[in-house]
Enzyme design. Structure first.
Site, mmCIF file in Angstrom:
data_model
loop_
_atom_site.group_PDB
_atom_site.id
_atom_site.type_symbol
_atom_site.label_atom_id
_atom_site.label_comp_id
_atom_site.label_asym_id
_atom_site.label_seq_id
_atom_site.Cartn_x
_atom_site.Cartn_y
_atom_site.Cartn_z
ATOM 1 C CB CYS A 160 -0.948 -0.002 1.196
ATOM 2 S SG CYS A 160 -2.049 -1.434 1.238
ATOM 3 C CG HIS A 206 -3.473 3.351 2.035
ATOM 4 N ND1 HIS A 206 -3.864 2.853 0.815
ATOM 5 C CD2 HIS A 206 -3.522 2.307 2.900
ATOM 6 C CE1 HIS A 206 -4.130 1.555 0.932
ATOM 7 N NE2 HIS A 206 -3.940 1.211 2.183
ATOM 8 C CG ASN A 238 -6.701 -1.017 1.022
ATOM 9 O OD1 ASN A 238 -5.949 -0.623 0.146
ATOM 10 N ND2 ASN A 238 -6.265 -1.433 2.197
#
Length: 326
Positions: free
Chosen positions: A113, A253, A283
């Site tokens: 990520c 994020h 996500n």
């Protein structure tokens, strides 16, 4: 001085948009359960013919158009992904070929990520060193293909997509408080491999010979994320010679709405300064920051001259933040 200046953004999403209600027909969950714990309402899932490379190419084309450049103008491609099309070659080289670029430096970065932040730092360093003049920096993922669709605690959290930016070498003033000081002002990265077992994929070429599936201990990840993200954002601002009062926008994020809220509170940032797309995209790992950035640029929130902080944390753990004057 030479800085890497952001001159274009782009993004791409798979055609299929999946609601929580649709997921609830496949796994033991509900829309209310997902929204309450994560803020997620929709995600996009890659279909036949849609891969990390195809999504990346679509995002790159949009970013190039925004920057008024042609593919041939690019001499560096850095692609952040945890879900490459193949073990090798690098998906970045597939993107290069699909864009019709005959020759440029092209490689992948793997930091899950946080990968996009790592890719930004690499491209920025190469531009400032004179090794590149115009770069495509990409975050692209097809995370749906490494999910355990019987694990309701993880499969509802992720989606697929891609985001890209164009960075160009430009003359910029030294004083970061001057509106003329455009470009990447500072980036701070971290990693701590002791936390591998909190967020990982249980496979790989040299261990199981399989792709594996994502595994996560969500509560522990949440705790580390809030602390680490607030700290690294403060560090990056200090490196840039700025404070949180100077920040116009934070593009985080997009993992969990509660993490975004908690991180903003720790930094004393107004919620209205935080770009949130997790409700629409879920996500998307390395793609989430550039996806959210492109969304806020195209809807007019982020404007030239704004101070923008990008931040992310992912498996490893890896985490980082970058301060940019747009």
């Amino acid at each position: 001085m030479i800085r890497a200046v952001l001159t274009g953004t782009g993004s791409a999403l798979p055609a299929r948009r999946v609601s929580n209600a649709e997921l609830a027909e496949q796994v033991d969950t509900t829309d209310e359960w997902i929204v309450e714990r994560t803020g997620i309402r929709f995600r996009h899932i890659a279909g036949e013919g849609e891969t990390t490379a195809t999504l990346a190419v679509d995002a790159c084309r949009a970013a190039l158009t925004a920057a008024s450049l042609a593919p041939a103008d690019i001499d560096l491609i850095v692609l952040a992904t945890a879900t490459p099309d193949q073990t090798f070659p690098a998906t970045a080289t597939k993107v290069q070929a699909m864009l019709g670029i005959d020759d440029c430096v092209a490689f992948d970065v793997a930091a899950v990520c946080s990968g996009f932040l790592y890719a930004v730092q690499v491209a920025d360093s190469m531009i400032r060193a004179g090794a590149a003049e115009r770069a495509l920096v990409i975050g692209a993922e097809t995370f749906s293909r490494i999910l355990d669709w019987e694990d309701r605690t993880t499969c509802v959290l992720f989606g697929d997509g891609a985001g890209a930016i164009v960075l160009e070498a430009r003359e910029s003033v030294d004083d970061v408080t001057d509106p003329g000081a455009r470009g990447i002002l500072a980036t701070k990265l971290h990693a701590d491999g002791r936390h591998n077992d909190l967020l990982y994929v249980d496979g790989g070429p040299s261990t199981t010979g399989t792709v594996g599936k994502l595994r996560m201990k969500g509560r522990e990840v949440f705790r580390h994320a809030v602390v680490n993200l607030a700290a690294v954002m403060g560090e990056s601002l200090a490196l840039a010679g700025l404070t949180s009062d100077d920040v116009d926008w934070v593009v985080p994020h997009q993992a969990n709405a509660r993490i975004l809220d908690a991180t903003a509170r720790k930094l004393g940032l107004a919620p209205g300064k935080v770009v949130v797309t997790v409700d629409q995209h879920a996500n998307t790992s390395a793609a989430s920051v550039p996806l959210a950035l492109d969304t806020a640029v195209r809807d007019g929130r982020i404007k030239p001259g704004h101070i923008v902080v990008l931040e992310a944390m992912g498996g490893g753990f890896t985490w980082g933040a970058s301060v940019i004057r747009f």
